[in-house]
Design a protein around this motif. Structure first.
Motif, short mmCIF file in Angstrom:
data_model
loop_
_atom_site.label_atom_id
_atom_site.label_comp_id
_atom_site.label_asym_id
_atom_site.label_seq_id
_atom_site.Cartn_x
_atom_site.Cartn_y
_atom_site.Cartn_z
N ASP A 1 44.27 46.49 30.48
CA ASP A 1 43.17 46.97 31.12
C ASP A 1 42.42 45.94 31.92
O ASP A 1 41.86 44.46 31.43
CB ASP A 1 41.95 47.80 31.18
N LEU A 2 43.18 46.11 33.30
CA LEU A 2 41.80 45.04 33.80
C LEU A 2 41.29 44.95 34.50
O LEU A 2 40.45 43.60 34.67
CB LEU A 2 43.14 44.60 35.64
N ARG A 3 40.42 46.15 34.33
CA ARG A 3 38.83 46.21 34.43
C ARG A 3 38.28 45.44 33.63
O ARG A 3 37.31 44.80 33.62
CB ARG A 3 38.57 47.70 35.41
N ALA A 4 38.62 46.14 32.60
CA ALA A 4 38.24 45.66 31.33
C ALA A 4 38.20 44.67 31.20
O ALA A 4 37.10 43.58 30.61
CB ALA A 4 38.52 46.50 30.05
N ARG A 5 38.86 43.38 31.47
CA ARG A 5 39.09 41.93 30.87
C ARG A 5 38.91 41.61 32.34
O ARG A 5 38.16 40.04 31.61
CB ARG A 5 40.76 41.94 31.30
N ALA A 6 38.30 42.25 33.70
CA ALA A 6 37.56 41.37 34.52
C ALA A 6 36.00 41.15 34.07
O ALA A 6 35.19 40.00 34.20
CB ALA A 6 37.71 41.45 35.45
N ALA B 1 35.52 32.54 28.97
CA ALA B 1 36.01 33.06 30.23
C ALA B 1 36.94 32.80 30.65
O ALA B 1 37.86 33.69 31.24
CB ALA B 1 34.70 33.07 31.67
N ALA B 2 37.24 30.90 30.76
CA ALA B 2 38.82 30.53 32.15
C ALA B 2 39.83 31.38 31.36
O ALA B 2 40.91 31.32 32.44
CB ALA B 2 38.48 28.83 31.89
N GLU B 3 40.12 30.94 29.98
CA GLU B 3 41.55 31.00 29.13
C GLU B 3 41.99 33.12 29.64
O GLU B 3 42.97 33.02 29.64
CB GLU B 3 41.09 30.60 27.90
N ARG B 4 40.18 33.29 28.84
CA ARG B 4 41.09 34.91 29.39
C ARG B 4 41.08 35.60 30.71
O ARG B 4 41.98 36.32 31.50
CB ARG B 4 39.77 35.94 29.43
N LEU B 5 39.89 34.74 31.75
CA LEU B 5 40.94 35.14 33.45
C LEU B 5 42.10 34.08 33.77
O LEU B 5 43.33 35.40 34.48
CB LEU B 5 40.02 34.15 34.52
N ALA B 6 42.91 33.49 33.25
CA ALA B 6 44.10 32.58 33.54
C ALA B 6 45.55 33.71 33.09
O ALA B 6 45.64 33.36 33.16
CB ALA B 6 43.81 31.39 32.93
N ALA B 7 44.77 34.20 31.08
CA ALA B 7 45.80 35.06 31.32
C ALA B 7 45.89 36.36 31.74
O ALA B 7 47.22 37.11 31.70
CB ALA B 7 45.28 35.44 28.74
N THR B 8 44.85 36.87 32.07
CA THR B 8 44.98 38.38 32.89
C THR B 8 46.05 37.61 34.67
O THR B 8 46.47 38.83 34.54
CB THR B 8 43.54 38.48 33.11
N LEU B 9 45.63 37.09 34.59
CA LEU B 9 46.41 36.74 35.98
C LEU B 9 47.43 36.33 36.03
O LEU B 9 48.39 37.01 36.51
CB LEU B 9 45.76 35.39 36.87
N ALA B 10 47.93 36.06 34.98
CA ALA B 10 49.32 35.71 34.37
C ALA B 10 50.14 37.13 34.20
O ALA B 10 51.09 37.31 34.35
CB ALA B 10 49.66 35.02 32.91
N LEU B 11 49.03 37.77 33.58
CA LEU B 11 50.17 39.24 33.55
C LEU B 11 49.92 39.66 34.63
O LEU B 11 50.98 40.96 34.32
CB LEU B 11 48.53 39.89 32.29
N ASP B 12 49.01 39.82 35.43
CA ASP B 12 48.53 40.21 36.97
C ASP B 12 47.99 39.52 38.08
O ASP B 12 47.35 39.84 38.43
CB ASP B 12 48.59 41.63 36.70
N PRO B 13 49.25 38.56 39.19
CA PRO B 13 48.55 37.77 40.02
C PRO B 13 48.40 38.60 40.65
O PRO B 13 47.01 37.81 41.87
CB PRO B 13 49.45 37.11 39.99
N LEU B 14 47.73 39.31 41.12
CA LEU B 14 47.66 40.03 42.17
C LEU B 14 46.20 41.64 42.34
O LEU B 14 45.86 41.63 42.74
CB LEU B 14 48.79 41.18 42.87
N ASP B 15 45.88 41.08 40.86
CA ASP B 15 44.49 42.17 40.72
C ASP B 15 43.76 41.15 41.22
O ASP B 15 42.75 40.42 41.31
CB ASP B 15 44.35 42.69 39.54
N PRO B 16 42.73 42.59 42.93
CA PRO B 16 41.70 41.94 43.25
C PRO B 16 40.75 41.93 42.59
O PRO B 16 39.93 40.71 43.21
CB PRO B 16 41.89 43.14 44.21
#
Length: 192
Positions: free
Chosen positions: A125-130, A145-160
């Motif tokens: 869930d991208l909102r939960a991750r953000a 936070a930086a690690e979680r953000l990098a992993a999330t952007l790897a999962l979906d690089p377009l999530d606004p």
């Protein structure tokens, strides 16, 4: 075809019908009539809990939480979401709403615990991750936070929202920008 005429006839025949009241409550919420939605959802819950305090379906409780949140009754909304979380079908959505309420209230440690529960139910869930990134930053846990953000952007690089948290260029779509702003505000980040 608008089903409201049928719903109103159904309520004329049985004013306490839980299914109709829940559906009408959801429709009124979408229309922005939060007080009307709340009245129908509470009627639905009265029927659903008449013989069992834990109804089989958590939808009415979840939708009641949404209406209460819009009516600035955060604690009542939190309680409604907690009740909805007992139903596995509504558990993730309810946990995420609870996490947003905790974050908005500055209860970051509790928000993080609730986010972790929500992410166990839906790890992508991208909102939960953000929201987790926002809360981790506020707790001073920048590396996590930086690690979680990098992993999330790897999962979906377009999530606004995650792109915004990373300082990347926002999309050109005004509606998407409003959604990102609303997510920031819902998490208590009103200075962005």
């Amino acid at each position: 075809m608008d089903p409201r005429a049928y719903w109103l006839e159904g309520l004329r025949r049985d004013p306490g019908d839980a299914r109709i009241n829940a559906a009408l409550g959801a429709a009124l919420h979408r229309d922005g009539d939060y007080a009307g939605a709340l009245a129908h959802l509470e009627t639905a819950l009265a029927r659903l809990t008449a013989r069992n305090p834990n109804p089989a379906d958590g939808e009415a409780s979840y939708r009641r939480g949404l209406a209460l949140e819009r009516l600035d009754r955060a604690q009542d909304a939190y309680d409604a979401f907690a009740k909805a979380a007992w139903d596995g079908r509504w558990a993730h959505a309810a946990q995420l709403q609870m996490a947003f309420l905790d974050a908005a209230a500055g209860q970051d440690r509790r928000a993080l615990e609730v986010i972790e529960t929500a992410l166990r139910l839906d790890a992508e869930d991208l909102r939960a991750r953000a929201l987790e990134v926002v809360v981790l930053r506020r707790l001073g846990r920048e590396q996590e936070a930086a690690e979680r953000l990098a992993a999330t952007l790897a999962l979906d690089p377009l999530d606004p929202w995650n792109r915004d948290l990373a300082g990347l260029e926002p999309p050109a779509d005004a509606r998407v920008l409003v959604d990102v702003a609303l997510d920031h505000a819902a998490s208590g980040e009103t200075d962005r």
